[in-house]
Design a protein around this motif. Structure first.
Motif, mmCIF file in Angstrom:
data_model
loop_
_atom_site.group_PDB
_atom_site.id
_atom_site.type_symbol
_atom_site.label_atom_id
_atom_site.label_comp_id
_atom_site.label_asym_id
_atom_site.label_seq_id
_atom_site.Cartn_x
_atom_site.Cartn_y
_atom_site.Cartn_z
ATOM 1 N N CYS A 19 4.265 4.623 2.779
ATOM 2 C CA CYS A 19 3.938 4.029 1.537
ATOM 3 C C CYS A 19 4.613 2.823 1.344
ATOM 4 O O CYS A 19 4.072 1.907 0.547
ATOM 5 C CB CYS A 19 4.560 4.989 0.164
ATOM 6 N N GLY B 87 0.390 -5.324 0.436
ATOM 7 C CA GLY B 87 -0.311 -5.983 -1.027
ATOM 8 C C GLY B 87 0.699 -7.084 -1.295
ATOM 9 O O GLY B 87 -0.131 -8.117 -1.838
ATOM 10 N N GLY C 51 -5.333 1.820 -8.483
ATOM 11 C CA GLY C 51 -4.732 1.897 -7.164
ATOM 12 C C GLY C 51 -3.651 3.060 -7.285
ATOM 13 O O GLY C 51 -3.688 4.183 -6.264
ATOM 14 N N GLY D 160 -4.565 -7.510 -3.547
ATOM 15 C CA GLY D 160 -3.219 -7.390 -3.338
ATOM 16 C C GLY D 160 -2.517 -6.466 -4.428
ATOM 17 O O GLY D 160 -1.848 -5.333 -3.969
ATOM 18 N N LEU E 292 -1.825 1.339 -4.827
ATOM 19 C CA LEU E 292 -1.959 2.642 -4.146
ATOM 20 C C LEU E 292 -0.509 3.029 -3.711
ATOM 21 O O LEU E 292 -0.152 4.213 -3.908
ATOM 22 C CB LEU E 292 -2.767 2.313 -2.997
ATOM 23 N N LEU F 14 -3.714 -2.756 -3.641
ATOM 24 C CA LEU F 14 -2.580 -1.990 -2.511
ATOM 25 C C LEU F 14 -1.407 -1.812 -3.005
ATOM 26 O O LEU F 14 -0.967 -0.807 -2.680
ATOM 27 C CB LEU F 14 -2.708 -2.994 -1.223
ATOM 28 N N THR F 15 -0.860 -2.480 -3.907
ATOM 29 C CA THR F 15 0.595 -2.370 -4.417
ATOM 30 C C THR F 15 0.363 -0.942 -5.339
ATOM 31 O O THR F 15 1.243 -0.067 -5.351
ATOM 32 C CB THR F 15 1.160 -3.371 -5.118
ATOM 33 N N PRO G 136 1.498 -0.422 2.240
ATOM 34 C CA PRO G 136 0.564 -0.929 1.411
ATOM 35 C C PRO G 136 1.438 -1.642 0.337
ATOM 36 O O PRO G 136 1.300 -2.582 -0.078
ATOM 37 C CB PRO G 136 0.031 0.252 0.690
#
Length: 478
Positions: free
Chosen positions: A103, A110, A79, A126, A132, A129-130, A106
């Motif tokens: 930012c 997440g 991610g 989740g 990313l 997403l974190t 996410p």
């Protein structure tokens, strides 16, 4: 602007002569941006206390087996690699401030998905997403901080990025002692939420605003950050609006910092930091520590203390000196670590898998407490050496060396390189140990540390006390 004498180059932005600005709000703005790396560190550290908790989950749908636990940790790096590319695109189009604000989404979403997870796929989603968000924050925060700082404090403030990362990791370890995985994920939403609130009141960087020909906003930003409304020279805006073209890689001002940035990120991951972290808890167990989870906290405290020390001396000692000393310390400590494995004749030789944050089991044939303490000493020395130089400085230099008009693309490639190498080293470390044995793997890391020292001495310029424009001029030979 092409000054005939680089020594006479004046700062394009900031107080004349590099004098200290009247306003200290630049430190507040840097702190607000550094909350992104704090969230980044918490997300990295989250899996260490969460995985044991999830292995014991009451619901079978949430219980992690070995493969799921590995992906729960490793998927963050994938991610983050994607986030690095996205951050490189965002930072030039949306700006530094808005990218930091975006930012946070996410990060919060997440951790919220993890909190509400009903199965393993929600946990992995989740974490992705974190990850990313980690990739975006790891790119944008150093760029924002370097562009709002004046030369006298840029090293201090830039090093705070890595300091906040290791602080976030330590906070996750400490909170993991008292919170189970759901409540720990709830806590993970806090730093990003606080950054969202605080960054709303911070300005965009003056350099970015001037590159967009928004002179009045740039003046207001400088008044807020530095207590000065004066702009001594406005940077040329033509190059900034051209963007990046592959043909520009023929120019020394582009390809030289490009090579340096990518190489620094690769050497950081090849140093062996992940391998040492894999073995941390096991090494402490061999040294007869009753609570092996204490190893994570001790490692975190060492990282925080020595990264803080590096931040305090960065603008006095300089980047090259700290990188060199850091590399030399890591050469000796990884060599000693390899010697420990050679003497104990331990470690797996046919393992096919390494968990991201769970150390491999080790059963030394003749391990003694004395040798275990040799390993503990080598490990602590390595982590301290890494924290002083190769931990914070590659991120700091990445934010300093690229010209404004290619900064988004170039830093995106650097971040992608870092996270891709982190994933590669993480997943393939067991294969290297199967071929070379554990002692050979650590001696290979020692060889990479030697190459990193030689690369620093031959290729990395000193940026201490220079404006970003003077650094660009150096690479262009002006």
């Amino acid at each position: 602007m092409t000054p005939e004498d680089p020594e006479e180059t004046q700062p394009l932005l900031g107080p004349p002569g590099g004098s200290a600005p009247l306003s200290r709000r630049v430190f507040l703005a840097a702190f607000a941006a550094a909350l992104g790396p704090l969230s980044f560190g918490f997300a990295l550290g989250y899996s260490s206390p969460a995985i044991p908790s999830l292995r014991r989950a009451a619901s079978p749908a949430l219980r992690l087996d070995d493969a799921a636990a590995s992906w729960f940790g490793a998927i963050v790096t994938l991610g983050a690699a994607t986030g690095g590319v996205l951050g490189g695109w965002l930072v030039d189009r949306a700006g530094r401030k808005l990218s930091l604000l975006l930012c946070t989404v996410p990060f919060v979403v997440g951790f919220a998905v993890i909190t509400a997870a009903q199965n393993v796929w929600m946990l992995l989603g989740g974490r992705l997403l974190t990850g990313l968000a980690c990739g975006i924050a790891s790119l944008v925060a150093p760029v924002y901080i370097s562009e709002i700082s004046y030369p006298g404090v840029r090293g201090l403030l830039g090093s705070c990025v890595q300091l906040m990362v290791v602080t976030g990791i330590l906070l996750a370890y400490l909170a993991g002692w008292v919170l189970e995985w759901r409540w720990l994920a709830v806590l993970g939403c806090a730093p990003a939420s606080f950054m969202l609130l605080l960054m709303c009141y911070m300005p965009e960087t003056p350099r970015f605003l001037l590159s967009q020909q928004r002179r009045q906003e740039a003046t207001a930003a400088m008044q807020f950050l530095w207590g000065s409304e004066q702009v001594w020279e406005e940077p040329p805006v033509g190059a900034e609006h051209q963007g990046f073209h592959p043909a520009q890689l023929r120019h020394p001002g582009i390809y030289k910092p490009f090579i340096i940035g990518i190489s620094l990120m690769a050497f950081q991951q090849l140093s062996g930091i992940n391998a040492v972290m894999f073995y941390a808890e096991t090494i402490f167990e061999e040294a007869k520590f009753k609570d092996s989870s204490l190893a994570s906290v001790i490692v975190g405290v060492i990282q925080v203390l020595f990264t803080a020390m590096a931040a305090l001396i960065m603008d006095r000692a300089g980047r090259r000196l700290l990188l060199t000393l850091s590399g030399v310390v890591m050469v000796f400590s990884t060599s000693a670590f390899g010697a420990y494995f050679k003497l104990t004749q331990g470690g797996p030789s046919n393992s096919s898998h390494v968990d991201l944050l769970t150390p491999l089991s080790m059963e030394p044939a003749s391990a003694s407490v004395g040798l275990a303490w040799l390993a503990v000493g080598s490990m602590c020395l390595f982590i301290a050496g890494f924290a002083v130089g190769w931990g914070p400085i590659p991120w700091l230099l990445m934010s300093e060396i690229f010209p404004l008009h290619v900064k988004g693309m170039a830093t995106g490639v650097c971040v992608l390189t870092n996270w891709f190498m982190a994933f590669l080293v993480t997943k393939e470390f067991s294969s290297v140990m199967a071929v070379l044995r554990p002692y050979g793997a650590f001696w290979l890391a020692s060889a990479f540390c030697i190459f990193s020292v030689l690369f620093t001495l031959s290729c990395v310029p000193e940026t201490k006390g220079k404006t970003l424009e003077q650094i660009t001029a150096h690479f262009e030979g002006r």
